[in-house]
Design an enzyme around this catalytic site. Structure first.
Site, PDB file in Angstrom:
ATOM      1  N   TYR D 101      -5.812  -8.107  -4.359  1.00 12.73           N
ATOM      2  CA  TYR D 101      -5.144  -6.349  -4.004  1.00 12.73           C
ATOM      3  C   TYR D 101      -3.760  -6.624  -4.015  1.00 12.73           C
ATOM      4  O   TYR D 101      -2.880  -7.857  -4.082  1.00 12.73           O
ATOM      5  CB  TYR D 101      -4.964  -6.245  -1.931  1.00 12.73           C
ATOM      6  CG  TYR D 101      -4.417  -4.951  -1.974  1.00 12.73           C
ATOM      7  CD1 TYR D 101      -4.339  -3.740  -2.270  1.00 12.73           C
ATOM      8  CD2 TYR D 101      -2.743  -5.502  -2.330  1.00 12.73           C
ATOM      9  CE1 TYR D 101      -4.324  -2.954  -1.929  1.00 12.73           C
ATOM     10  CE2 TYR D 101      -2.035  -4.427  -1.653  1.00 12.73           C
ATOM     11  CZ  TYR D 101      -2.330  -3.048  -1.539  1.00 12.73           C
ATOM     12  OH  TYR D 101      -1.705  -1.811  -0.873  1.00 12.73           O
ATOM     13  N   GLU D 189      -1.046   0.980  -6.128  1.00 15.34           N
ATOM     14  CA  GLU D 189      -2.427   0.211  -5.565  1.00 15.34           C
ATOM     15  C   GLU D 189      -3.391  -0.526  -7.078  1.00 15.34           C
ATOM     16  O   GLU D 189      -4.003   0.523  -8.411  1.00 15.34           O
ATOM     17  CB  GLU D 189      -2.801   0.369  -4.660  1.00 15.34           C
ATOM     18  CG  GLU D 189      -2.281   0.504  -3.950  1.00 15.34           C
ATOM     19  CD  GLU D 189      -3.278   0.919  -2.107  1.00 15.34           C
ATOM     20  OE1 GLU D 189      -2.431   0.736  -1.339  1.00 15.34           O
ATOM     21  OE2 GLU D 189      -4.069   0.902  -2.020  1.00 15.34           O
TER      22      GLU D 189
END
Lengths: 290, 379, 290, 379
Positions: D101, D189
């Protein structure tokens, strides 16, 4: 005493696995400098001689408590290396790299000030406190411990001058090559202040060259604040004018950067200017009453 | 690195700074065609990489066809400070009411970019700096935030009263700062910046220099380079890691480090000789560099003796010695060479040179004296 | 005493010739604030009421010795106006403007820190030290001099709360609207410290709202450092979740910014939380033993 | 402002961040064509502006033509958290060995952009934040210097061991930072960022939010906006300087200031009512705004009473009063309106309203009570 580096200095080498980095890391170690580590991304765990290598300056500082660093990375990456050192809390950054873009240095300066990081260079040979530590590419064997402080904008001319001092029995407290680039870290004034406050230093040699007005500002500073004897040398007295100097530079400096102007400024500040390198030790001895 | 006025103004135009309509010309015919397109009157301006072009007669206003042909004939081929005028800029003549100076440069003292502005435009700014320094306003720019709109406005308020001009000026100054940063310039000047008869700002002349250290990341700037013959040699040298400037003497110098190279030239002069060049072989040791340097020195037919002055630091004297021997093996050197080696691996270097018949000495002074003496004996 | 502004404050108004700037400049002056000048480029020499107008903040500061400024310029130009004030050495900058891009504020922060400039806002109603100075758009008539300090993220809700205090006989030392934007200047912790050190302030009202974790941080600060009684109110207890809140915001704050979490944090810090605005004066009086 | 995955990945691709080959589809036919072009297996992913799409069955791998048609049929038209799926992204299925991530956002606490990186990729990052916060590395970025190469490398070393991946990662992180700043994002993101079977980094899913305050200078971002019906109303409101969020109750609220508007909703609930909306008429006084706000409120047929709660500061109560009267003159209002005015020019405002038959009260509490009471009486 001395200025900037001594036997307590814990030095790391950024770019330690390169040709110059590895060569000089070992030369510095041989001189007696406390070289505690090196940085080369992706080479953590390796060793250069017996010096451990880390991936980042942060890792190196965490493991070695380094308080000084010397940078040998290519010009394109040099400013980033200085940022990295400053961000990791290293107090003194010596940048050997030649050819760093000027605006990279300009952009760095406010950050360094914010962090209280001292920088020497770029495009400099580094510095030596004889008998204690050498952080740079200077040939260690020409230095001798003593009471003369030396600062210089040029590299090899510094060695020439140190050689003159040493062979004439004049040892040095610390010798600093401040670098020849338009925008650099510590300069004459900061170093004059340090030498003035250093009990080991009894006399100061200032080696300048044509271009800019750093020597004129140094002369002014000496006149106002320095009580110890200072002698000077200016390289390029016979150099052709107009090279590497734009109009605006001359405007800013309110002068044209010629040797004649610099010599005049020093003489007005009571600083004798040597014509040949060989005159430097003679002038120093006169001032020190030897 | 320097560029011509027409190139600087092309960059200005790319950043939407107003410039006059103008056409680059290489011949009188070109100039005539350009004037037809632009309409008379026009100004014909020599494009050379030297200052003082106006005083030298390199800028002429032409109101008629006759004046135009005369101006073009006079300027093309003219010599200005050693540069031959090979091209001129033909620009539409602009009526204006006021002239200003604005420029950006890097200030060694504050270690920042500085904006200079003056109402005394259209004249040599160095003269203004000397005679009336207060007429030049200086603004230090914080490199981390750049030239902010409020600061551009502060500068503009120093030059203009009319808020319309203040806004135009502030906008123009922000563009000038942006192009300075974007191109890694070391100088960006507009002189004069004028208020046209219509009441708008226009850059009538422009000048830009660039940081040589940053050219690697400025391919578009690099494409604008138009070196003279001497400069070509210097650039070729630079590509080989050498810093070379040709001079008029007969002692070829090969030194490591710019300061020592200058001191070497100085000492040759002090002992009564004349250096043929400035040649700094730089800070990293590499035998090939010495070979390239020797080739460069020997290409100059005026050179009657060579003085090699090396104080080893990052440069290792044994590498230099090896380089000298390699070079001598590859070329037929007829002139004497005096070598002085000190510092890192000097002993090893001198050991290597023992096998040759080169003159080796211990100090700079000796080396200079010996080189001058031997140059005098060379035919 | 009081915090941030008082009768010695010399205030200028940036954007004084606009609709809101001119209206509130005069309202502030009527309140008794020492409004010494205004800034509007190109309008130097003009007056708004009897307040002189200048082209730049630098000019205004030179002429008036202003030490505080209030900004009414449009959002696009607001950050530039704050830079200008900070660069001119103004100590306190109150930014009323709503709709300032967040990254403009983020980019400003290091510069303000470097210059030691205090900023309130953006998107805030300003502040009042009753009876001494009003720098903002707050309605002056609702305030009353006294010993309660108040700080609030919202605008009109502040007026509501002040009104509750005043009509219940509780005067205020200083009331500060800190603004509702994600990135703003002085926040709860700095103001809590100031109120804690202010001899005039005996109790503190903290008005928060949902989103972010500023209230949680304030609760922690109160628990550790504040000895004076604090009471709180949280707006948005019934608001639908998920509006204006990205995932990452919640991650950073290690919480979801709900009223329930904030109330829990305050209660754990010994800070009672009012359910209705009318409960605030009751809680204050309890704490002050009235 | 939020955008879809396919739009975020288009921005990534513009900045040369590697993404999978993928095609946006609006129908089953589109999906079949896309799969032919890309080659099976593919992944079919619902494009909706809501999280939790995976759990809702909005992402399916198809290895055969049959699976493909089934997946497309199931996902298109599906409801995810109130959003109907109208388009899907058909993406070439990628084999990978590891998931990470990385994300950028603005941190209110440090007042800076923060880079987050975790080896726990491919899952809901909020879960990781709750269960294993140490698995998320956070790096505060100095806004004046930006994300420097060394810092990007520091982050990359937290995720990768192989120096090749460290360099790829550092380069990718610098690009992600640049696009975050360039587009005035509030969130960017990549989850998961994967190491493909070939050993390279690739962004398999992306998410971006943008700062509404900065949309005026981001025309390209603005073009990507695809609002739902409710959001369209909110956006229209915003263009008129109003901040509006529709809710399900029957008391229409018109308040100045977000905090007071929330407190008004709270107090309506405390007194047993249900607000029909959040409506903040903002900080500047302008009669037209009140008219627009009234129109907005009355467009909702659920609204049985209106509560106007104004505490004047920059908003002048007399302007609000004038606005109310103008609005009432222009429209046929059949439901009761309770008005509470305090603060700047409240007396003048109340004076103006005396001429009408509106209910005026002195406090928020009273206003809420009265509005709830009257809503109960409205048919």
């Amino acid at each position: 005493m001395s200025i900037l580096i001594n036997s307590d200095t814990r030095l790391i080498v950024q770019g330690i696995t390169g040709r110059d980095g590895s060569f000089h890391a070992q030369k510095m170690k041989e001189y007696g400098t406390n070289v505690v580590g090196g940085v080369s991304p992706g080479k953590a765990g390796q060793k250069v001689g017996d010096i451990p290598v880390f991936n980042t300056v942060k890792d190196a500082v965490a493991a070695t408590k380094a308080n000084a660093t010397i940078i040998f990375v290519p010009p394109k990456f040099a400013a980033d290396a200085v940022y990295e050192a400053s961000e990791a809390g290293v107090e003194l950054v010596i940048t050997i790299t030649e050819g760093v873009p000027t605006l990279d240095m300009v952009k760095l300066m406010p950050y360094l000030k914010k962090n209280g990081t001292k920088v020497i260079g770029p495009n400099c040979p580094g510095l030596v406190t004889p008998g204690e530590a050498l952080a740079g590419i200077l040939p260690g064997n020409i230095f001798k411990k003593g009471n003369v402080g030396l600062m210089s904008r040029s590299g090899t001319l510094t060695y020439e001058m140190v050689n003159q001092l040493t062979t004439n029995g004049l040892g040095q407290s610390t010798c600093v090559g401040i670098g020849g680039d338009p925008v650099a870290g510590l300069y004459y004034e900061e170093l004059l202040e340090m030498f003035e406050n250093d009990p080991q230093t009894d006399a100061i040699v200032l080696i300048g060259e044509i271009g800019g007005d750093a020597e004129e500002r140094a002369a002014k500073y000496i006149k106002e604040k320095v009580t110890k004897p200072v002698v000077a040398f200016i390289a390029g007295q016979t150099a052709p004018p107009g090279k590497r100097m734009g109009h605006a530079g001359a405007i800013i400096s309110s002068g044209s950067g010629t040797a004649a102007e610099k010599i005049k400024a020093f003489e007005e500040a009571g600083v004798p200017v040597a014509k040949k390198p060989t005159e430097i030790p003679v002038l120093i001895k006169e001032r020190l009453g030897k | 690195m320097k560029i011509h006025e027409y190139q600087a103004k092309q960059i200005f135009a790319d950043y939407e700074i107003p410039v006059s309509d103008e056409i680059l010309c290489h011949s009188v015919k070109d100039v005539e065609k350009a004037a037809e397109k632009l309409g008379l009157p026009v100004v014909v301006k020599a494009q050379v990489l030297a200052g003082g072009r106006g005083k030298a007669g390199g800028v002429k206003l032409a109101k008629t066809k006759e004046e135009l042909v005369n101006a073009a004939n006079q300027i093309l081929g003219m010599d200005i400070k050693g540069y031959t005028v090979e091209k001129v800029l033909t620009a539409k003549a602009i009526s204006f009411t006021d002239e200003f100076y604005v420029g950006l440069t890097i200030d060694r003292n504050t270690k920042s970019v500085v904006f200079m502005a003056s109402s005394e435009g259209g004249v040599e700014i160095e003269e203004v700096a000397k005679d009336n320094p207060d007429a030049i306003h200086k603004f230090v720019i914080d490199a981390e935030i750049g030239l902010m709109p409020f600061q551009a406005r502060q500068i503009a308020f120093k030059l203009f009263d009319d808020i319309k001009l203040v806004r135009q000026g502030a906008d123009l100054f922000e563009k000038l700062y942006r192009l300075f940063i974007d191109t890694d310039a070391s100088l960006a000047e507009i002189n004069p910046l004028v208020i046209t008869a219509e009441g708008n700002l226009m850059a009538l002349d422009g000048k830009m220099n660039f940081d040589d250290n940053a050219l690697f990341r400025q391919p578009e700037v690099l494409e604008m380079r138009e070196p003279t013959e001497d400069e070509k040699t210097e650039i070729e040298a630079k590509e080989k890691g050498l810093s070379f400037i040709k001079l008029d003497g007969n002692i070829g110098c090969m030194v490591n480090g710019a300061g020592l190279a200058m001191a070497t030239m100085d000492i040759i002069k002090i002992y009564g000789g004349e250096p043929a060049n400035f040649l700094d072989i730089g800070g990293s040791s590499n035998p090939q560099k010495v070979i390239d340097a020797m080739n460069l020195l020997l290409a100059d037919k005026n050179v009657k003796a060579v003085m090699i002055n090396i104080f080893g630091g990052i440069t290792r004297c044994d590498d230099v010695a090896k380089g000298i021997i390699s070079a001598l093996e590859q070329m037929d050197v007829k002139i004497p060479i005096v070598v002085r080696l000190s510092g890192t691996n000097a002993a090893e270097g001198l050991e290597i040179l023992k096998k040759t018949n080169l003159v080796t000495v211990a100090s700079m002074g000796e080396a200079a004296e010996k080189a001058i003496e031997m140059a005098g004996q060379t035919v």
